[in-house]
Structures are given as C-alpha cells and as structure tokens.
Design a protein around this motif. Structure first.
Motif, mmCIF file in Angstrom:
data_model
loop_
_atom_site.group_PDB
_atom_site.id
_atom_site.type_symbol
_atom_site.label_atom_id
_atom_site.label_comp_id
_atom_site.label_asym_id
_atom_site.label_seq_id
_atom_site.Cartn_x
_atom_site.Cartn_y
_atom_site.Cartn_z
ATOM 1 N N LEU A 153 0.189 7.995 -0.135
ATOM 2 C CA LEU A 153 0.392 6.776 0.893
ATOM 3 C C LEU A 153 -1.060 6.710 1.559
ATOM 4 C CD1 LEU A 153 2.912 4.949 1.247
ATOM 5 C CD2 LEU A 153 3.171 6.483 3.305
ATOM 6 N N PHE B 280 -3.199 4.689 -1.051
ATOM 7 C CA PHE B 280 -2.555 3.204 -1.111
ATOM 8 C C PHE B 280 -2.998 2.361 -0.016
ATOM 9 C CE2 PHE B 280 0.671 4.686 -4.311
ATOM 10 C CZ PHE B 280 0.475 3.608 -5.167
ATOM 11 N N ILE B 281 -2.920 3.045 1.142
ATOM 12 C CA ILE B 281 -3.263 2.397 2.303
ATOM 13 C C ILE B 281 -4.800 1.930 2.176
ATOM 14 C CG2 ILE B 281 -3.485 2.485 4.837
ATOM 15 C CD1 ILE B 281 -1.146 4.024 4.726
ATOM 16 N N PHE C 103 -6.892 1.730 -0.558
ATOM 17 C CA PHE C 103 -7.353 0.949 -1.591
ATOM 18 C C PHE C 103 -6.761 -0.743 -1.150
ATOM 19 C CE2 PHE C 103 -5.927 -1.351 -5.617
ATOM 20 C CZ PHE C 103 -6.947 -1.305 -6.121
ATOM 21 N N VAL C 104 -5.711 -0.621 -0.425
ATOM 22 C CA VAL C 104 -5.301 -1.994 0.029
ATOM 23 C C VAL C 104 -5.874 -2.642 1.260
ATOM 24 C CG1 VAL C 104 -3.362 -3.532 0.701
ATOM 25 C CG2 VAL C 104 -2.944 -1.759 -1.191
ATOM 26 N N GLY C 105 -6.262 -1.827 2.064
ATOM 27 C CA GLY C 105 -6.543 -1.865 3.483
ATOM 28 C C GLY C 105 -8.254 -2.153 3.390
#
Lengths: 282, 298
Positions: A21, A24-25, A27-29
């Motif tokens: 998680l 993901f945070i 990579f996206v954020g």
C-alpha cells in the motif's frame, strides 16, 4: 526461537498490506506532490541540477505570470464556459434519453442500446479530420459552443445509460399518481421526476465536468487563436516554446488540476458507483 | 380525431424524446465516421489542394506496400495496448484487494490513489515530463542518489527508454479505473462464500484464485476489453509527451493517423489510416467477445 502468533500476524500485515500500500501511495502520490511543489519554486531553483525535494524558496510568482502573461486567465475562462455549456446539454439530453430507456418499451430499443454501446469503441482521433472540415466550412472554429457540442456528443451514450439507472430507481407509482391528478406525462417528469433525480443529475454533471474540462484533441484542432485556447491547449502550447518555462507550466497544470481534484474528492462516492455501473453495462 | 392524435402522440413519445440524442450522434459521430471512408479514397493534402481528387484505393496501396512507419506503428500499438492493459489490470486488481481490507485511514488512501483517474492526458504528460526530464528531472536525481545510474538518462529522448517511460505515465493514470471497478465487484461477493472457504481450510491465496477471480470474471473481461480499446485509441498523452518520437518509437497507429492529419495536413492519407484502425477495432471487439464467451451465462 519460535515466532509468536501475534508477531506472525504483524509481519503478515506489514508484508501483505503496509508495504504494497505504501508503494502504491508513493507511486500515485509523488507525481502529484512533485507538480504541486514545483509550481511554488522560483524558476532558477527548478532549472538547477541540484534538485530540491522541498522548495528552498517559496514563491507565488509562477501563478501570477501564468495567469497574466501566459494567458491562463483566458484559458481558464474558455474552459469554464465550454464546460458549463457542455454540462447543461449533457444533462438535458441524457435525462430525455435515460427516461425513454428506463420507462418505455418500444420497437428498436435493443438497437438503441447497441448504438450507445458501439460509440464507446470509436476513436475521437478518427473523426477529427471530417469534423474539422465540417466545422471550418460553417465558420465554427475558435468557438467554445462548437467544442461543447462535440463534447456533449461523446458524453451522451455513457451518461444516458447512467441516467436511465437513476430513473429506474424512482418508483413509477409516484409518476402515475401525478398523471391521475391531471399532470401530463411531460408535466409529471418535470414536477415529480426532476426533483427526485437530483443525485443522478449531480453525478452526470460531475462526469460531464471532468470530461469537458479534460478534453484536449478537438480543442487543439479547432482552436487556432490563442484567445480561444482551453486550458489543455494552453498547457500544450507552453511545451512547444523554445525556452520552456517550467514554473509557469507547473503552475498552469496545478490550475487545471485543482477544480477537478476538489470535485473528485467531494463527489467520490457518486463517481465511483457510476464508473462501476458504466463499465459493467458498457 | 382528437383521440387519434393523442394516441399517436403517445406512441411517438419515446421516439420524440430520443431525437436530441439522435441528432447529436448523427451529426457529430455518424456523419464524420462515414465521411472518413469517403476521404480515404481521395488525394487530399492541404499543402497541395490543387491535386485534390478521387484516387480510388491508392492511399491503401501505398500504406500496405510502401510505408515503413505504418508497419512499425502496428507493432508499437500492439506493445502499447498489451503492456498497458496487463500492467494496469494486475496493479489495479492488487490495489482493489488491498482496499477491500479494513484499516484505519482507508477513506483518505482511497481518495488519493483514485485521484489520477480524474487527470487529463495533457496534465499527466506535463507531470511526467517534469519527472523524466534529463537535466532537471527528479527521476535521474533519485536514481543517481540510489546508485542505480551514474550518467543522466534522457528518458523521453532515448529510443530505448521512451516507450516504457510513456507506458509508466499512462499506467499511473490507468490503475484507478481497474481498482475502482474491481473493488466495487469485490464488495458484492457474499461473505458466506469466504466463510465456506475458511471452513474448508482455504488460505488467502486460494480465496483469491477460487472465489474472487471467478466472481470477478465478467467484470474483468468487460473492463479489459474497454480499456484495450481506449488505450488503442489513446492520443492525448503521447501527442503531448513525445509526439510519436524519437524516430517514431512511440508512434502508435492512432498517433500515426492523428499526426498525418494534424501535423502534416494530409487528410486523405490520414483517413485511410483511420479506416484501417476502424477495422482493427471492429475485429478486435468481435474476436474478444467471442473468446470470452461473454453473455452466454446470462
């Protein structure tokens, strides 16, 4: 030494939940964070090879310059006008179409569904040239209304199906009661359905906003004058310049992103339900 | 007479209410779609308008016999679509599984990781062009500090790295679509299915393989099909980020037909490419629906 059951569960949580998680945070954020802080750095700091992960010097200059000198005040206004016209058109047409799909049985209904579904497969880029020829013949280039019409066309199928779902959810009995009380069918729609359709209308309006606001290809092809650029076209035009001004670019991107972000965060639940329904129904 | 008229109006009502939608779709979708076929049979270059005229299948003949960019673009389209769909689906499914668990702060995390769904192709291109920039980009700085590279890489100008750089940017924007749709389906799985699995001693990975995947099958097929078509049609991001370059390394078929019309003003040739794209999409959709047995279980 044996690992206790509690510890094993903790390790399990870290490996299978926390670590992925966090990845993901990040990579996206991170890209969002990056464009945001870049917009607040002075140009000299942005173009320095000594990359700073937090602005050494905070400045609002990029926003001022983008807004006044680079023309983003005009682009913002054009995008806004085009988007608002688009939303109104999308709402009117999708309510009418959605009502028919939800309430009527008629010959050719399955063909209507098939057509609405098939439109999802047609690339906008394919229609670009014939549309350009058509619109320039009617002197409709550099025209926000023309862009709104095109955007409406592409948004009708999805939003009509979405709207029909909302209308099906309204009890037909209420409508019948109004008709017995002397309302015409259209009167019943306006007086009974529309007030109950608020959640559907808000959802469709949000989808319409995001789609119109983000549209690029047609706006790029159909605007030749800087005074008619939308935000997408204005951003793209900054890239083509010889001396790229990264600060203005980042500030412009942030201006384009903020309205959509506010909308998305507030409307998230409605939008998410719609994406799911739209994808499954086509 | 009056009754008759009223009865007619009542029967005509659905068709009347469909008229606005039909007008929009006819004028701005069906008409241009059909005229593409007509344009594809013409020599129509804005730079040489005096030579404009009907040339039959000449554009197609040139495409299939004397156009290296076309064949190259087919391969790039294929790589682009397959990598996008596979990576987005894999990561989107994983993210959906993570967000299906309950933990503190789930709402905030969800808002953040779904946000790129609302970003436009142009803004995505802006963001990633800043990150990938050779001289001032943060990716090179990070990789240098981590010791992964010693010399700066021109991610978007290097023929070897450009396609994967673009794929990464589009994956960033595409994960939320799969995560959102798959998460919605995951939450529809009846809980007694899990209980049955647990009673039988099933492990978490077995839960995924034997319960979640079969339950999500239809959603996965539909979203994958739609996404593949959308990625095939994608131009906003590539047009802004690389314009098909360097040396056509990111020139997908859709990009090729767009740049032929928009940048080179060769409308006839661009239309012929569009017709080919149309048939590829048509075949793809039919084959896929057949392979996936879609609708047979309903």
């Amino acid at each position: 030494m044996e690992i206790s059951r509690k510890n094993r569960r903790l390790i399990h949580t870290i490996v299978f939940l926390v670590l992925p998680l966090t990845a993901f945070i990040l990579f996206v954020g991170f890209p969002l964070y990056w464009i945001f802080i870049t917009a607040f750095k002075p140009e000299s700091e942005i173009s320095s090879r000594n990359v700073s992960y937090w602005p050494r010097e905070f400045t609002f200059a990029n926003f001022g310059e983008a807004w006044k000198n680079a023309g983003f005040s005009i682009y913002f206004k054009n995008s806004l006008v085009m988007t608002l016209i688009g939303i109104v058109l999308i709402l009117v047409v999708s309510i009418m179409t959605g009502y028919v799909l939800a309430r009527y049985k008629f010959k050719g209904k399955s063909i209507v569904y098939l057509i609405l579904l098939c439109t999802q497969f047609i690339p906008g880029a394919m229609l670009l040239t014939p549309m350009f020829i058509m619109f320039s013949r009617f002197h409709l280039l550099n025209n926000v209304v023309a862009l709104a019409l095109i955007n409406t066309t592409f948004q009708i199928p999805f939003n009509s199906i979405l709207m029909s779902g909302f209308i099906s959810g309204i009890d037909y009995g209420i409508e019948e009661a109004a008709q017995i009380d002397g309302c015409s069918r259209v009167g019943a729609i306006v007086r009974v359905i529309l007030p109950l359709l608020k959640p559907g209308m808000v959802t469709v309006a949000a989808y319409g906003f995001i789609a119109c606001w983000n549209e690029f290809l047609f706006a790029f092809m159909f605007t030749t004058k800087q005074a008619s650029y939308t935000l997408s076209v204005g951003l793209k035009s900054l890239i083509g310049e010889y001396a790229m001004n990264y600060g203005q670019l980042a500030a412009g991107a942030v201006m384009a992103v903020i309205p959509v972000t506010i909308l998305f965060i507030n409307m998230q639940k409605h939008l998410i339900a719609g994406i799911g329904a739209g994808a499954v129904k086509g | 007479m009056n009754v008759k008229r009223r009865r007619f109006l009542r029967a005509a009502m659905p068709y009347l209410m469909l008229t606005p939608a039909a007008l929009f779709l006819l004028l701005f979708l069906a008409y241009p779609l059909f005229s593409v076929f007509g344009l594809s049979l013409q020599n129509y270059n804005v730079a040489r308008l005096n030579q404009r005229g009907f040339i039959g299948l000449e554009n197609f003949a040139k495409i299939f016999t004397d156009d290296n960019v076309f064949f190259k673009s087919l391969g790039i389209s294929f790589r682009w679509v397959v990598s996008e769909v596979v990576i987005q689906l894999f990561l989107g499914f994983w993210l959906a599984l993570l967000l299906d668990k309950t933990f503190r702060g789930r709402g905030v995390v969800r808002s953040l990781v779904f946000l790129p769904w609302a970003m436009s192709g142009v803004v995505t291109a802006m963001i990633w062009s800043l990150i990938f920039n050779q001289n001032i980009g943060v990716l090179n700085d990070l990789f240098r500090k981590l010791g992964i590279i010693t010399k700066d890489v021109a991610w978007l100008a290097n023929a070897k790295t450009v396609l994967w750089s673009c794929i990464t940017a589009e994956v960033w924007r595409g994960i939320p679509f799969f995560a959102i749709t798959l998460l919605a389906s995951l939450q529809n799985i009846p809980t007694d299915l899990y209980e049955a699995c647990r009673v039988d001693g099933g492990r978490p990975w077995q839960e995924i393989v034997y319960i979640k995947l079969p339950f999500l099958k239809n959603t996965i097929i539909l979203t994958t099909l739609l996404r593949a078509v959308w990625e095939f049609n994608n131009v906003d991001l590539l047009f802004t980020l690389t314009n098909g370059g360097p040396s056509n390394r990111t020139m997908t078929l859709t990009m090729y037909m767009t740049t032929t019309s928009v940048n080179n003003n060769n409308y006839g040739y661009g239309a012929a490419l569009a017709v080919i794209a149309f048939f590829i999409l048509l075949m793809f959709a039919l084959v896929y629906l057949k392979l996936s047995n879609f609708g047979k279980e309903d």
